[in-house]
Design a protein around this motif. Structure first.
Motif, PDB file in Angstrom:
ATOM      1  N   GLU A  35      -2.561 -13.286   1.000  1.00 31.60           N
ATOM      2  CA  GLU A  35      -2.373 -12.371   2.124  1.00 31.60           C
ATOM      3  C   GLU A  35      -1.255 -12.870   3.029  1.00 31.60           C
ATOM      4  O   GLU A  35      -1.056 -14.065   3.185  1.00 31.60           O
ATOM      5  N   ALA A  36      -0.539 -11.952   3.649  1.00 28.12           N
ATOM      6  CA  ALA A  36       0.450 -12.316   4.666  1.00 28.12           C
ATOM      7  C   ALA A  36      -0.275 -12.690   5.954  1.00 28.12           C
ATOM      8  O   ALA A  36      -1.392 -12.240   6.207  1.00 28.12           O
ATOM      9  N   GLY A  37       0.355 -13.514   6.757  1.00 24.03           N
ATOM     10  CA  GLY A  37      -0.240 -13.894   8.034  1.00 24.03           C
ATOM     11  C   GLY A  37       0.410 -15.141   8.587  1.00 24.03           C
ATOM     12  O   GLY A  37       1.434 -15.608   8.086  1.00 24.03           O
ATOM     13  N   ILE A  38      -0.188 -15.673   9.616  1.00 22.50           N
ATOM     14  CA  ILE A  38       0.303 -16.888  10.263  1.00 22.50           C
ATOM     15  C   ILE A  38      -0.737 -17.978  10.077  1.00 22.50           C
ATOM     16  O   ILE A  38      -1.939 -17.742  10.255  1.00 22.50           O
ATOM     17  N   VAL A  39      -0.271 -19.155   9.698  1.00 26.34           N
ATOM     18  CA  VAL A  39      -1.164 -20.299   9.555  1.00 26.34           C
ATOM     19  C   VAL A  39      -0.625 -21.434  10.435  1.00 26.34           C
ATOM     20  O   VAL A  39       0.583 -21.621  10.546  1.00 26.34           O
ATOM     21  N   GLN A  40      -1.546 -22.112  11.109  1.00 27.12           N
ATOM     22  CA  GLN A  40      -1.195 -23.297  11.882  1.00 27.12           C
ATOM     23  C   GLN A  40      -1.619 -24.518  11.073  1.00 27.12           C
ATOM     24  O   GLN A  40      -2.566 -24.449  10.282  1.00 27.12           O
ATOM     25  N   TYR A  41      -0.920 -25.623  11.274  1.00 29.95           N
ATOM     26  CA  TYR A  41      -1.245 -26.832  10.520  1.00 29.95           C
ATOM     27  C   TYR A  41      -1.211 -28.060  11.426  1.00 29.95           C
ATOM     28  O   TYR A  41      -0.523 -28.084  12.441  1.00 29.95           O
ATOM     29  N   GLN A  42      -1.995 -29.052  11.026  1.00 34.41           N
ATOM     30  CA  GLN A  42      -1.945 -30.391  11.601  1.00 34.41           C
ATOM     31  C   GLN A  42      -1.826 -31.349  10.421  1.00 34.41           C
ATOM     32  O   GLN A  42      -2.675 -31.335   9.520  1.00 34.41           O
ATOM     33  N   LEU A  43      -0.768 -32.150  10.412  1.00 31.25           N
ATOM     34  CA  LEU A  43      -0.509 -33.070   9.326  1.00 31.25           C
ATOM     35  C   LEU A  43      -0.517 -34.487   9.846  1.00 31.25           C
ATOM     36  O   LEU A  43       0.006 -34.765  10.930  1.00 31.25           O
ATOM     37  N   SER A  44      -1.121 -35.381   9.071  1.00 30.70           N
ATOM     38  CA  SER A  44      -1.130 -36.799   9.406  1.00 30.70           C
ATOM     39  C   SER A  44      -0.890 -37.588   8.125  1.00 30.70           C
ATOM     40  O   SER A  44      -1.583 -37.390   7.126  1.00 30.70           O
ATOM     41  N   ALA A  45       0.114 -38.453   8.144  1.00 29.90           N
ATOM     42  CA  ALA A  45       0.389 -39.351   7.014  1.00 29.90           C
ATOM     43  C   ALA A  45       0.239 -40.775   7.526  1.00 29.90           C
ATOM     44  O   ALA A  45       0.908 -41.165   8.484  1.00 29.90           O
ATOM     45  N   THR A  46      -0.663 -41.531   6.907  1.00 28.49           N
ATOM     46  CA  THR A  46      -0.957 -42.890   7.355  1.00 28.49           C
ATOM     47  C   THR A  46      -0.703 -43.869   6.226  1.00 28.49           C
ATOM     48  O   THR A  46      -1.208 -43.692   5.115  1.00 28.49           O
TER      49      THR A  46
END
Length: 105
Positions: free
Chosen positions: A31-42
């Protein structure tokens, strides 16, 4: 509008020939839409530890891979490293993903 329970495909890619590795997380939705993300690389190793945190939002087109961000990461063979990605649709959790970091040759 993107539903919070939509079936998202999420994966990591790296740009070939880059050192340190350039990592690009992708997401694809039916589906089309808006997605928010939180990314963490440790990363933890003999030289200490480091963390990369990024967040933002992207507009998805249905069935089209979309890059969320890109970042550089240098990981040795003995380092412990993980990438965590949390996605949100309409403010609701839409998925949580963990990946091993790509290793430098």
């Amino acid at each position: 509008m993107l539903a919070a329970d939509v079936n998202l495909q999420v994966w990591l890619d790296t740009l070939p020939g880059t050192h340190p590795s350039v990592v690009i997380p992708y997401v694809q939705s039916p589906e089309a839409g808006i997605v928010q993300y939180q990314l963490s690389a440790t990363k933890r190793g003999r030289s200490g530890s480091s963390t990369i945190n990024q967040s933002g939002g992207v507009r998805l087109q249905a069935n089209q891979p979309t890059a969320l961000t890109r970042f550089s990461l240098s990981v040795g063979q003995q380092d412990q490293c993980k990438i965590e990605l949390v996605l949100f649709a309409n403010g609701n959790p839409a998925g949580s993903y963990q990946f091993d970091c790509p290793r430098n040759p």
